[in-house]
Each structure stands twice: as structure tokens, then as C-alpha cells.
Design an enzyme around this catalytic site. Structure first.
Site, PDB file in Angstrom:
ATOM      1  N   ASP A  38       0.791  -1.274   0.082  1.00 52.07           N
ATOM      2  CA  ASP A  38       0.078   0.039   0.022  1.00 52.07           C
ATOM      3  C   ASP A  38       0.933   1.120  -0.148  1.00 52.07           C
ATOM      4  O   ASP A  38       1.393   1.543   1.152  1.00 52.07           O
ATOM      5  CB  ASP A  38      -0.872  -0.070   1.185  1.00 52.07           C
ATOM      6  CG  ASP A  38      -1.755   1.092   1.184  1.00 52.07           C
ATOM      7  OD1 ASP A  38      -1.674   2.101   0.499  1.00 52.07           O
ATOM      8  OD2 ASP A  38      -2.785   1.075   2.282  1.00 52.07           O
ATOM      9  N   ASP A 104      -2.759  11.892 -19.354  1.00 53.22           N
ATOM     10  CA  ASP A 104      -3.189  12.842 -20.386  1.00 53.22           C
ATOM     11  C   ASP A 104      -4.158  13.819 -19.451  1.00 53.22           C
ATOM     12  O   ASP A 104      -4.046  15.096 -19.933  1.00 53.22           O
ATOM     13  CB  ASP A 104      -4.059  12.611 -21.597  1.00 53.22           C
ATOM     14  CG  ASP A 104      -5.134  11.616 -21.088  1.00 53.22           C
ATOM     15  OD1 ASP A 104      -4.973  10.515 -20.348  1.00 53.22           O
ATOM     16  OD2 ASP A 104      -6.272  11.815 -21.789  1.00 53.22           O
ATOM     17  N   TYR A 127      -8.888  14.383 -10.354  1.00 52.49           N
ATOM     18  CA  TYR A 127      -8.103  13.225 -10.693  1.00 52.49           C
ATOM     19  C   TYR A 127      -6.790  13.804 -11.240  1.00 52.49           C
ATOM     20  O   TYR A 127      -5.633  13.494 -10.921  1.00 52.49           O
ATOM     21  CB  TYR A 127      -8.810  12.435 -11.714  1.00 52.49           C
ATOM     22  CG  TYR A 127      -7.838  11.195 -12.278  1.00 52.49           C
ATOM     23  CD1 TYR A 127      -7.239  10.543 -11.809  1.00 52.49           C
ATOM     24  CD2 TYR A 127      -7.527  11.495 -13.753  1.00 52.49           C
ATOM     25  CE1 TYR A 127      -6.337   9.385 -12.298  1.00 52.49           C
ATOM     26  CE2 TYR A 127      -6.920  10.519 -14.278  1.00 52.49           C
ATOM     27  CZ  TYR A 127      -6.160   9.539 -13.653  1.00 52.49           C
ATOM     28  OH  TYR A 127      -5.426   8.511 -14.274  1.00 52.49           O
TER      29      TYR A 127
END
Length: 258
Positions: A38, A104, A127
Site C-alpha cells: 500500500d 493525459d 483526478y
């Protein structure tokens, strides 16, 4: 023998690397799932790096749910930003070259032609912001790194992605509505996997930021049409352009990477 750590090794890219890694007998790979390693847990990261003297770390671990990241951004920043910083520090402390997968979506999509590595990022959703922050942590921490921005990543075999979703729906038949309001370059995970191993590990190029795609630009509608045609399902499905394509998160209209 070079030793390569792969994080997030059971996502679609990690599994694609697993599929081809035996073709490179001079490399020893260590595959860790997100549960085994993790990256948001600094001690977990340090423990893994202390076990083996790695030469490379391919970071496939990421939070990629664009819609959910907009609603609950904390988890996106924990994985895509803080987790990446943890990896970068561990790589620096252990003299490991980091190969990091970015996106992108660090660009706003307002450019009329393809984005180059010289273009200034300007993400328009959480994001993209979380991924850019991860990039920044790497550049602040390391000298030896590769940041690979890719777009519209898909596996024909693994994970949940656009290719598999369209294929499943096309097999059922009926009418499919797909947007043509965004353009980008779909990228097969196998091609990216080979690029990482062949070009970055086997034949080390200059460090820094790279763009990698399958180069052919198309809209999501055109990509769906290609998927349907490739699988010879044209007779059972009607593909229409979605006129009212609405998402919670803003998405770049132009995602073409040069």
C-alpha cells in the site's frame, strides 16, 4: 541481473507486464498487489524496499476513478500524490530508478493540436490535479526517474475499461450511445508494457517526462466503432453519437499526446 519492483501489479497494466515478463530472462520481477504494498503507507513502502535491492520500480498503483475522485478527492490525493511521494523518497534512499505512469488528464484539453512534454499542465478535475501533484513530488525528490504520460489505457483481457465495456454491450446487441465530444489516443496496455521494459529498462534513454500512446487519434465514438468492427459485431448493434454526454467531472476535450 536487474531487479524490478512492480506496484499495483494486479491492475490492467501490471497484469500485462506479468504476461510478458518471462520474455526478459535477464530481469527479475517482483510483483506486489495494492494490498501487499500500500503505497499510501510509508512504513509498508520502506519495509518492501528494505527486503530487496531493487534497480527499478514501475509504479502501476493509482486511483483512476475520475468521477469518484471529483466527489471524494481525498483518496485520489492519498494514492496519486502522497503515495507517489512515499515511493519517490524510498527510491531516492535506495538508489532505485522510478518509472511512474501518469495521464493525459494533467492537461486541460483546450489546445487544438497534440500535447507535447513541453506544454504546461493545467488539470481541470481532481483526478488530473492529484496525478500532477504526484509528478511534481517525483521531480522534486529524484534525479533518476521516468514519468510516462499515457492516454485512454485499455487491456483487451484485464480490468474494467472502455474496450471491454463496449465489447460486452455489443455482444448483447441493441443500440449504443457513445460521445464524439472528446478526442484522444487509445493505448493498449501490452504496448505500454513492452515500451517500459524495452525502451526504459533494457535500453535506458534520457530521464524525465515522456508521452506514450498508440498514436492514432480518435473520438470515443470512433474507438467504439473500431472495437465493434474488429470483433465483427456490426450486424447486431446500432452505434449512435450521444448528444447529451454529461459527467460530474470535467474532462479534457483534446487528450492527444505527442
Amino acid at each position: 541481473m536487474k531487479k524490478v519492483l512492480v506496484t499495483g501489479a494486479f491492475g490492467q497494466l501490471g497484469l500485462s507486464i506479468q504476461d510478458i515478463h518471462l520474455q526478459f530472462p535477464n530481469l527479475k520481477f517482483y510483483f506486489f498487489s495494492s494490498k501487499q504494498l500500500d503505497i499510501t503507507q510509508k512504513q509498508n513502502v520502506n519495509d518492501v524496499f528494505s527486503q530487496v535491492k531493487f534497480n527499478y520500480c514501475i509504479n502501476c498503483a493509482a486511483y483512476t476513478n475520475v468521477e469518484q475522485a471529483e466527489k471524494t478527492p481525498k483518496i485520489a490525493y492519498e494514492v496519486n500524490s502522497k503515495g507517489v511521494e512515499n515511493l519517490a523518497i524510498a527510491c531516492r534512499n535506495n538508489n532505485v530508478t522510478l518509472i511512474h505512469i501518469s495521464t493525459d488528464y494533467v492537461f486541460d484539453g483546450s489546445k487544438t493540436d497534440a500535447y507535447t512534454v513541453e506544454d504546461v499542465p493545467n488539470p481541470i478535475n481532481e483526478y488530473g490535479k492529484s496525478k500532477l501533484l504526484g509528478e511534481n513530488y517525483i521531480q522534486q525528490t529524484l534525479n533518476q526517474y521516468f514519468i510516462i504520460r499515457t492516454s485512454w489505457l485499455y487491456s483487451k483481457v484485464y480490468g474494467k475499461n472502455f474496450y471491454k465495456t463496449i465489447l460486452e454491450k455489443a455482444k448483447i446487441g441493441g443500440t449504443l450511445h457513445v460521445t464524439d465530444k472528446q478526442i484522444g489516443c487509445p493505448t493498449n496496455t501490452l504496448n505500454l508494457a513492452f515500451f517500459i521494459i524495452n525502451n526504459l529498462i533494457e535500453n535506458n534513454t534520457n530521464f524525465g517526462i515522456l508521452h506514450f500512446t498508440d498514436e492514432k487519434a480518435m473520438t470515443w465514438y470512433q474507438f467504439a466503432d473500431n472495437i465493434i468492427t474488429e470483433n465483427k459485431l456490426q450486424d447486431g448493434v446500432v452505434l449512435l453519437k450521444a448528444e447529451n454526454y454529461l459527467t460530474f467531472a470535467k474532462r479534457p476535450i483534446n487528450s492527444i499526446l505527442k
